[in-house]
Structures are given as C-alpha cells and as structure tokens.
Design a protein around this motif. Structure first.
Motif, PDB file in Angstrom:
ATOM      1  N   UNK B 176       0.842  -1.203   0.000  1.00 21.44           N
ATOM      2  CA  UNK B 176       0.000   0.000   0.000  1.00 21.44           C
ATOM      3  C   UNK B 176       0.873   1.249   0.000  1.00 21.44           C
ATOM      4  N   UNK B 177       0.477   2.220  -0.820  1.00 19.35           N
ATOM      5  CA  UNK B 177       1.128   3.536  -0.811  1.00 19.35           C
ATOM      6  C   UNK B 177       0.045   4.567  -1.096  1.00 19.35           C
ATOM      7  N   UNK B 178       0.117   5.696  -0.382  1.00 21.20           N
ATOM      8  CA  UNK B 178      -0.734   6.820  -0.784  1.00 21.20           C
ATOM      9  C   UNK B 178       0.168   8.020  -1.030  1.00 21.20           C
ATOM     10  N   UNK B 179      -0.073   8.701  -2.153  1.00 19.86           N
ATOM     11  CA  UNK B 179       0.615   9.958  -2.434  1.00 19.86           C
ATOM     12  C   UNK B 179      -0.344  11.082  -2.073  1.00 19.86           C
ATOM     13  N   UNK B 180       0.140  12.027  -1.285  1.00 20.58           N
ATOM     14  CA  UNK B 180      -0.705  13.131  -0.823  1.00 20.58           C
ATOM     15  C   UNK B 180      -0.134  14.433  -1.360  1.00 20.58           C
TER      16      UNK B 180
END
Lengths: 479, 211
Positions: B176-180
């Motif tokens: 999992x990765x989130x770019x903000x």
C-alpha cells in the motif's frame, strides 16, 4: 439488452431541447479545466515526449491485452485478492451482488466510478435493499437530486448553490446557507457518518498494474481513500482496458492523466492498493475483490482503427476542449461516457443501431486529438464510424435527413461556382432581420437547427467588399 | 467460464495465440535531483501553491512549534504514528504536556475520527509536485493521515526523491502507498475550491534538519 443500457440515443433531438443553464455551466467548467491544463503543460517542457510515450504504452497494452490480463489476475491473487471476470454488465452486477449478500451488507459507500455507472450497479443493489451512497461531493448531490452527471469531473456543475442548499434542506432536513464552504462541511459530516458505518466500499480504478496486481485510484476529496480504508470489504469494478504493464509505465500515465484532467501536477490523493490489509492495526479492508469488466470491449479490439479508443485514460480533456460538448453538456451523449470519447466509445459498444447519431456529434475540428494525452486519433475514428453507419453496417439506413441532403447538394453547387457564391453572399444581410442585440437568436426552419442550440453572431460585413476597399486604401497610401 | 470467454474473445479479435508481449517502449526518469536546499525550497513553494504549509525545523524547535500548532488550530485530541523517529522526538509526551488527549493509532476508527490532529512521518517527498508518499503498517496506519481535520507530516531529507519514477520503482514492493499532494479539496459546488471535504482541511509539513 440490459437495463443499464439505453435502447436508442437521441442526440439530435436532445440538442433541440438543451435544458436552460446547462451550456453556461458546462462551458464555465470546461474553460476552467482547459485553462488550468494549458498552464500546467506550458510548464512541462517534455510534454510532447511524454505523450508519445503514453501513446506507445497504451497501444502496446491493448494490443497485448490477453497477456497483461493474465499477469494481472495472477498478481492480484498472489496479493491475497479475488478476481472475477464479467463478459457482460449482468455478470458484473451479479458478482457484486453475490459478494454483498454473502457479507449481509446493508450499506455500501461508493467512490466515483464510470464502470459502475456503465453496469447500472446502484439500481441493482438497491433493488436488493442494499443502500448505496455516492460519496464524491458532486455525485452525492446528484444522487440526492435523482439526476445524472453533466460533466465527468464536476458532475453537479449544472446545479446552483441555492438549489443545492434547498436540496439539503429537503432531503437531509438540514438548513444551510447557500455557501459552497458551508454546504461542503455539511456533506462532510453526513458522509463521515456513512463511511464509518458502511460494511462495503465500492470503487472503480484509474489503472490496474499487471506487474504487481495493484489498483491505482486518483482522487481529490479523499472519499476514495475512505471507501477503500474503512469498510471491511472493498469491491472494485474495472474495465479490462485499464490495465498497465508495470510501474514504470504508471509513472508516465499518472503524469499525463492528472495534468490533462484538472491541470494539477498530481491530484491530491493517489492510492496504490495491492490486495487487502496485511495486519489488523493498519486499517484497510479485510477482503479485496476485483471484477474485470469486458462488456463489449473485446469486440472493439477487432477493428484496428476503432480499437484505439481503448487507449483512453479517462481524463476528459477532449470533452473540455470540444465545441459541441461545451454547448450540449454530458447528458446529450446518452450513456455514462460523454464528449468526443463517448462519441467513439458508445457506438462501438452499444452498436450503430443504438448510437448511430453519435459519430456525427462533432465538427471534426480536431481539437480533441490535439489535447489527448495518449494521442487517440478521435477525428479519424469518428470518420471511420460515420462510414460504418452510412454504409449500412447491418442494414442501418443513413441518419442524414432528406432536407439536409438537399441543402448539402445546394451548398455544394453554390460553393463550387464563384459567381453564384459571390451573388449569394450579398443576401446574407437578410438574416440580420432576426438580430437581437448583435446576435441571431431565432431563425426560421431549417436555419433554426443552429439557433435553437446557440445564438449566431450577426452578419456584419461583406468580406470581399471590405477587402477591395482595404486594397484601394493601401494603394492610396503608397502614392 | 467468463474468464475463458473474455480471454478467448480478446485473442480472436487480436488474432493472437498465447504468448509474450513484444515491442514495449523504453521508459526512463524525467527529472534529476538538485541540491538539498534547492529541493527543499521547491518543495515548500509547491506546498504553498497547494494551500498547504511547510517549513524547516530543528530538534530544538519541535516543542515551540507544537505549542503554536495546538493553540493555533485548537487541537484537543491527537493521534500519532508509532515510528522510531516520532518516538525519539517525544511528540506524544510534548502533546500531553500541552493538555492534548493522545489516542494510540491502534484505537478504533471511531476514536481516530474524533481526533483533531494526525501526525505521521513520510516515506517519500517529491519537490516538483509538493507530494508526500506514505506506506501503511500496523505502527503507521492509513487513517492517521485521513480522518483528523489537521495532518502534520514530519519529514527528513532522506525522504526526498527526484521524480515519481523513483518513488514508484521503490514502492512496488509494498502492498500500500498513498501519495498526498495538498489538503483534501473539491470544486464540485459552482467550481468554488473548497478545502477539507472528506480528508484533512489543513496539511502541514515539517522538514527536520538535524545538522
């Protein structure tokens, strides 16, 4: 034919009764996005190089779709996810319903997804007493209003803030002033409650990475993150054309997508989800289900010209630049996908019987092809589909009415005879009888086909007379 | 059965037999990294354009900055990633000293949703776009950067990467990765840009320089 698909798309008829307010609202939105896009691209010197690469990646992928889909399936399973194949909309709906029922889902929260609109998922779930709440702010508003989206990125752009305040008061029983900030805060509170209590989250995807079985979602509001983080079950419905070979390709396509869609260098939230959560404490769903939707896409692959529509990454830039779309809005295209891309997608999926007017819903000006981040030759495909419609394609008669043929024959006669053309152009001024403050707003049949939709500027000058006067003047100045 | 049907339909349409894909284009990164100071400046400029806020802090600054944040943003309840860096900085005890109620990140989603402030570390920073990249793990759960009204991210220069290309090449090994990129935003009502529709309304980034 399934319930989610229209029996016939009356594009022409719709354009004669475009609801008031739609053209202005849509034009405002499209111009905002087009301007933002232009600014962010001017700031990116390698844009053309990036487009070339994006185009090559997408073409390669759809031409090897079977290979990448098999890799994707295996990778998703290795990550602990479940994969379902749906060759029709019915099969896709059934797969979602089955998952929902097995978990006794009463409330599902949904992120904006075109694939679920394509298969009419909300209606299917609601007919089984499963409540579905749209959580993108614009989608939530139009769901409350019971209407459809007029623009891909800002679905409720045709509604004024006063109408939205009235809607919130009527449907939610909450009195809010007609202020976008306050309305948004109310929606935040109401939807926060839904996110926390829903047991299933439904989404689409912007991309599926074959290399690792990763679902990629691009959003700005954070509702996509909520839907895929808080409920115990995540179900994604995704078209088979969304697959991307690997993460290198993804880095190219993401840059193209966000700049083209909203003119942002990157959208606020981009999630890369590979399977369900691994540990309880990290949050995220316990189960991840991916439904791969064909629904006629594989059929499109047969036609080497038409298949290029599947390169699309759904940015909406073609619609934002299209003069036809700006004047008629998204409803006119009759299905979940609108604008120039809809005009080449829908006829190929639903067939020329249903969507035979759509390839003609264009001036062929070419602006869409100029902005397309993956270089889909939209005007070429439009002409190709027009040919398929006109040449019968299974006994479908030509869609051009008799009077238009007659006018075209007449125009071609006049335009090929310089003397007649010059003579005729002297009479254009006659139309100015219908002028209203500089615009021709109401013309008699058959010219009203134009003015019903939008006003025409008055005929102000005879170009030839103006030119010869100008020539004379400049000669006079020379001496 | 649909699986075979779909795959066969594709192969028939493309005239394919089963096999490897050929003719894949070569893809390389689009940007190289500048000096640390230049990259940090670029990052802060981008954050400002996004209506977020970022600046450099040193170890000694942490306490006064936290105090200003707690008072300025009216923080009563907070939650924090339990990573070694954040533990070493003693953020939780500083907050408690300021009278803030601190929820462990292992609390329920309902409790985290009650927090005004969520504090995370970052795994990546992209200066060109003002972007943060966050992985997910038990000690660094996804909800901390999502549910609270204010998100404070504490970064070190080691998180800087030149281009999205490098971030994605590293991240593909993670589940999992989130770019903000900036605070939660929408323009869905009359195209008026509004912050904090579902995610945090405020995003603050502290770049910790220990030298």
């Amino acid at each position: 034919m399934s319930v989610s698909q229209p029996a016939y798309i009356h594009f022409g008829e719709y354009t004669q009764h475009v609801p008031e307010g739609i053209p202005q609202a849509v034009r405002q939105a499209t111009q905002r996005f087009a301007t933002n896009r232009a600014a962010v691209i001017a700031d990116f010197p390698q844009w053309e190089q990036l487009r070339e690469l994006g185009s090559a990646i997408r073409l390669h992928t759809i031409e090897n779709l079977d290979h990448y889909l098999e890799r994707l399936e295996l990778a998703v399973q290795n990550q602990g996810g479940h994969v379902y194949w749906a060759s029709t909309a019915d099969e896709a709906r059934e797969a979602v319903l089955k998952i929902a029922k097995s978990h006794r889902v009463a409330l599902a929260v949904k992120a904006k997804s075109m694939a679920t609109e394509e298969i009419g998922l909300n209606e299917a779930l609601e007919s089984e007493n499963i409540r579905v709440v749209e959580t993108d702010l614009g989608e939530y508003i139009i769901q409350l209003a019971g209407s459809g989206p007029s623009h891909i990125i800002v679905p409720a752009v045709h509604m004024r803030k006063e109408e939205i305040a009235a809607l919130f008061s009527q449907k939610l029983g909450i009195e809010v002033p007609a202020d976008p900030n306050k309305l948004t805060q109310v929606a935040r509170q109401v939807l926060r409650e839904r996110f926390l209590s829903a047991t299933m989250g439904i989404s689409g995807a912007n991309f599926l990475v074959a290399e690792t079985g990763t679902l990629v979602m691009v959003t700005n509001e954070g509702n996509g993150r909520m839907c895929t983080t808080l409920p115990d079950v995540h179900v994604a419905v995704v078209g088979i054309d969304k697959v991307v070979p690997d993460w290198k390709a993804l880095s190219v396509l993401l840059k193209l997508l966000t700049r083209s869609a909203t003119g942002q260098k990157l959208s606020t939230y981009i999630q890369f989800i590979s399977g369900p959560r691994r540990e309880e404490g990290e949050f995220g769903p316990k189960e991840f289900h991916l439904i791969l939707l064909d629904n006629g896409r594989s059929k499109i692959l047969k036609d080497p010209i038409g298949r290029q529509v599947l390169k699309c990454i759904r940015c909406g830039a073609c619609a934002n630049t299209c003069p036809v779309y700006q004047n008629v809005g998204g409803f006119a295209y009759g299905w979940f996908i609108s604008g120039p891309i809809g005009a080449i997608f829908t006829p190929q999926i639903l067939g020329p019987k249903v969507a035979r007017e759509l390839p003609f819903a264009s001036t062929l000006c070419g602006a869409c092809a100029d902005v397309c981040p993956v270089k889909i030759p939209i005007p070429t495909i439009l002409r190709h589909l027009r040919q398929r419609v006109v040449e019968g394609n299974g006994g479908i008669p030509s869609s051009i009415p008799g009077y238009l043929r007659l006018m075209a024959a007449f125009a071609s006669g006049v335009l090929s005879n310089p003397w007649l053309y010059r003579f005729g152009s002297r009479f254009l001024g006659v139309f100015n009888r219908f002028e209203d403050r500089g615009w021709l707003t109401r013309m008699p049949f058959p010219f009203n086909r134009w003015t019903q939709v939008r006003p025409l500027p008055r005929f102000s000058n005879d170009f030839r007379a103006w030119w010869s006067r100008r020539e004379l003047k400049s000669k006079g100045n020379d001496q | 059965m649909s699986r075979t049907k779909v795959l066969q339909a594709i192969r028939d349409a493309l005239n394919h037999t089963r096999g490897e894909a050929t003719g894949y284009p070569t893809i390389s990164p689009f940007r190289t990294q500048g000096s640390l100071d230049a990259e940090a400046q670029l990052f802060f400029n981008e954050l400002n354009r996004l209506s977020a806020n970022g600046f450099e802090v040193t170890l000694g600054d942490i306490k006064p900055h936290l105090e200003a944040l707690v008072h300025g943003e009216r923080i009563f309840k907070a939650t924090i990633w339990e990573t070694p860096l954040l533990q070493r900085l003693q953020i939780a005890s500083h907050l408690r000293a300021l009278g803030v109620d601190v929820e462990p990140p292992s609390a329920s989603k309902y409790d985290i949703a009650q927090c005004d402030l969520g504090i995370t570390e970052v795994d990546f920073m992209l200066p060109e776009t003002g972007t943060l990249g966050l992985y997910s793990r038990k000690d660094k759960p996804r909800v901390v950067s999502l549910l609270p009204r204010v998100h404070l991210a504490i970064a070190t220069p080691a998180a800087l990467r030149p281009d999205l290309y490098q971030v994605l090449e590293e991240a593909k090994a993670h589940h999992y990765l989130v770019l903000i990129t900036g605070p939660s935003r929408t323009a869905d009502i009359e195209l008026t840009v509004t912050l904090g529709v579902h995610g945090p309304q405020r995003l603050i980034v502290w770049l910790l320089r220990e030298d």
